[in-house]
Scaffold this active site. Structure first.
Site, PDB file in Angstrom:
ATOM      1  N   ASP A 238       0.832  -1.218   0.000  1.00  0.00           N
ATOM      2  CA  ASP A 238       0.000   0.000   0.000  1.00  0.00           C
ATOM      3  C   ASP A 238       0.854   1.250   0.000  1.00  0.00           C
ATOM      4  OD1 ASP A 238      -1.840  -2.207   1.240  1.00  0.00           O
ATOM      5  OD2 ASP A 238      -3.094  -0.604   0.416  1.00  0.00           O
ATOM      6  N   ASN A 248       1.558  -2.944   4.178  1.00  0.00           N
ATOM      7  CA  ASN A 248       0.622  -3.795   3.431  1.00  0.00           C
ATOM      8  C   ASN A 248      -0.373  -4.377   4.435  1.00  0.00           C
ATOM      9  OD1 ASN A 248      -0.184  -4.974   0.865  1.00  0.00           O
ATOM     10  ND2 ASN A 248       0.446  -6.933   1.727  1.00  0.00           N
TER      11      ASN A 248
HETATM   12  O1  MRU Z   1      -7.690  -2.908   2.769  1.00  0.00           O
HETATM   13  P1  MRU Z   1      -7.383  -3.302   1.347  1.00  0.00           P
HETATM   14  O2  MRU Z   1      -8.144  -4.481   0.866  1.00  0.00           O
HETATM   15  O3  MRU Z   1      -7.478  -2.111   0.420  1.00  0.00           O
HETATM   16  O4  MRU Z   1      -5.857  -3.708   1.403  1.00  0.00           O
HETATM   17  C1  MRU Z   1      -5.227  -4.117   0.223  1.00  0.00           C
HETATM   18  C2  MRU Z   1      -3.848  -4.590   0.390  1.00  0.00           C
HETATM   19  O5  MRU Z   1      -3.285  -4.553   1.470  1.00  0.00           O
HETATM   20  C3  MRU Z   1      -3.147  -5.025  -0.849  1.00  0.00           C
HETATM   21  O6  MRU Z   1      -2.231  -6.033  -0.562  1.00  0.00           O
HETATM   22  C4  MRU Z   1      -2.377  -3.828  -1.420  1.00  0.00           C
HETATM   23  O7  MRU Z   1      -3.243  -2.742  -1.603  1.00  0.00           O
HETATM   24  C5  MRU Z   1      -1.706  -4.136  -2.701  1.00  0.00           C
HETATM   25  S1  MRU Z   1      -2.857  -4.340  -4.004  1.00  0.00           S
HETATM   26  C6  MRU Z   1      -2.058  -4.574  -5.462  1.00  0.00           C
END
Ligand code: MRU
Length: 345
Positions: A238, A248
């Site tokens: 993220d 992440n």
């Molecule tokens: O809370 P989320 O579902 O948005 O979290 C997503 C993640 O942690 C993913 O691993 C990250 O965004 C990478 S997506 C290519």
């Protein structure tokens, strides 16, 4: 390419596959206003760092074309207000802020043009961000494929797939590229409590594309690693600090510790837009705290007594636990400060 569309610009609206409802229902959530896009990001209709970047850009474009302002100063002020509202939806994934900045930089460059041409430019830019994201994921896939052996079992966490991007995926983009290269790859997906992105989304999209996937609960990861059942861990990100620390999905840090203990390579796959060069280390990355009901309730039913509950949505994996960061511009390895900078210079 995946067989569904995560997000799509359609005439004067934005369509998103409703990720809250998968896998039991495959329905599309229609946004006619930027407020609906902001709501969809906040409430996880769409999620995943690159996907919320694309959604933010489309939200600003949607807000622009729906604006009734005839006065330029008022129109530009409204765009600023829209970008502020979209920026407040989720705090951790830097792609969201990257996309908002890219759209607002375009507004600044074109502020002397007429309102209609600014609107048209924003729609084109949002579509461009969408198209570029798919191409970037494909490149990440090709780069990462070099690290994956035929016959490998890859463990992944959360969903860093087509559903988390405009299409194809980052961590799952590497898996897809290896499969397209003729390699026999199997995936172990962790269920990813509390919102079950692994169980609901990763399992769904891999199964839909015929890529073999085995689901485990989060607490089984140590067991499968200790049994020699995992050849590599690949996750998305993220936000990546300039020193290589990675934010992440919550649980990523624990997996990195387990992988290090078991001498399993731990790869992070992400676009350059996920690297926050202004952030020097993981400790400075804001971590989203979400509603405790995500932990205390399952399918609307309360499953816990009334005790204190924590619900951080992300954690930080220190760079020393990361073997490589795979980007569309190549692979970064320790020392990450130098290797991540070299990717963009
Ligand atoms: O809370 P989320 O579902 O948005 O979290 C997503 C993640 O942690 C993913 O691993 C990250 O965004 C990478 S997506 C290519």
């Amino acid at each position: 390419m995946s067989s569904f569309k995560t997000i799509e610009w359609k005439d004067d609206r934005v369509l998103m596959i409703d990720q809250r409802k998968l896998p039991s229902e495959e329905v599309y959530f229609e946004c006619l206003t930027y407020e609906e896009v902001a709501w969809a990001i906040k409430n996880m209709v769409i999620r995943g760092a690159p996907a919320i970047g694309v959604a933010s850009a489309m939200g600003i474009a949607l807000g622009a074309i729906k604006s009734k302002r005839k006065d330029k100063v008022e129109f530009l002020a409204e765009l600023k207000e829209i970008s502020t509202i979209i920026s407040k939806t989720r705090p951790t994934a830097v792609n969201l802020f990257w996309a908002v900045r890219r759209m607002m930089d375009l507004v600044e460059e074109n502020k002397n043009n007429d309102i209609d041409s600014i609107k048209a430019g924003l729609v084109d830019e949002a579509k461009k961000i969408y198209e570029e994201d798919i191409e970037i994921c494909r490149r990440i896939g090709r780069v990462g494929n070099q690290l994956i052996n035929d016959g490998a079992v890859v463990l992944t966490h959360c969903n860093a797939g087509a559903l988390a991007t405009a299409g194809y995926g980052t961590a799952l983009g590497v898996v897809r590229a290896a499969v397209e290269d003729g390699k026999n790859i199997r995936v172990i997906a962790t269920e990813t409590r509390p919102l079950l992105q692994g169980a609901r989304l990763t399992a769904w999209e891999l199964d839909k594309d015929g890529i073999p996937v085995t689901l485990i609960t989060d607490n089984m990861a140590g067991y499968v690693m200790s049994k020699g059942m995992v050849d590599a861990v690949i996750v998305g990100a993220d936000r990546i600090a300039s020193n290589g620390d990675v934010a992440n999905k919550i649980g990523t840090y624990s997996l990195s510790v387990l992988a290090k203990f078991h001498k399993i390579p731990f790869y992070v796959a992400a676009p350059i837009s996920t690297i926050d060069y202004n952030c020097s280390s993981g400790g400075l990355i804001p971590i989203e705290e979400r509603d405790i009901k995500e932990v205390t309730h399952i399918l609307g039913n309360k499953i816990t007594p009334d005790v204190k509950v924590l619900n951080p949505a992300f954690d930080i994996t220190p760079n020393e636990n990361i073997s490589s960061i795979i980007t569309e511009k190549g692979i970064a390895r320790a020392p990450f400060i130098e290797s991540l900078r070299a990717l963009v210079h």
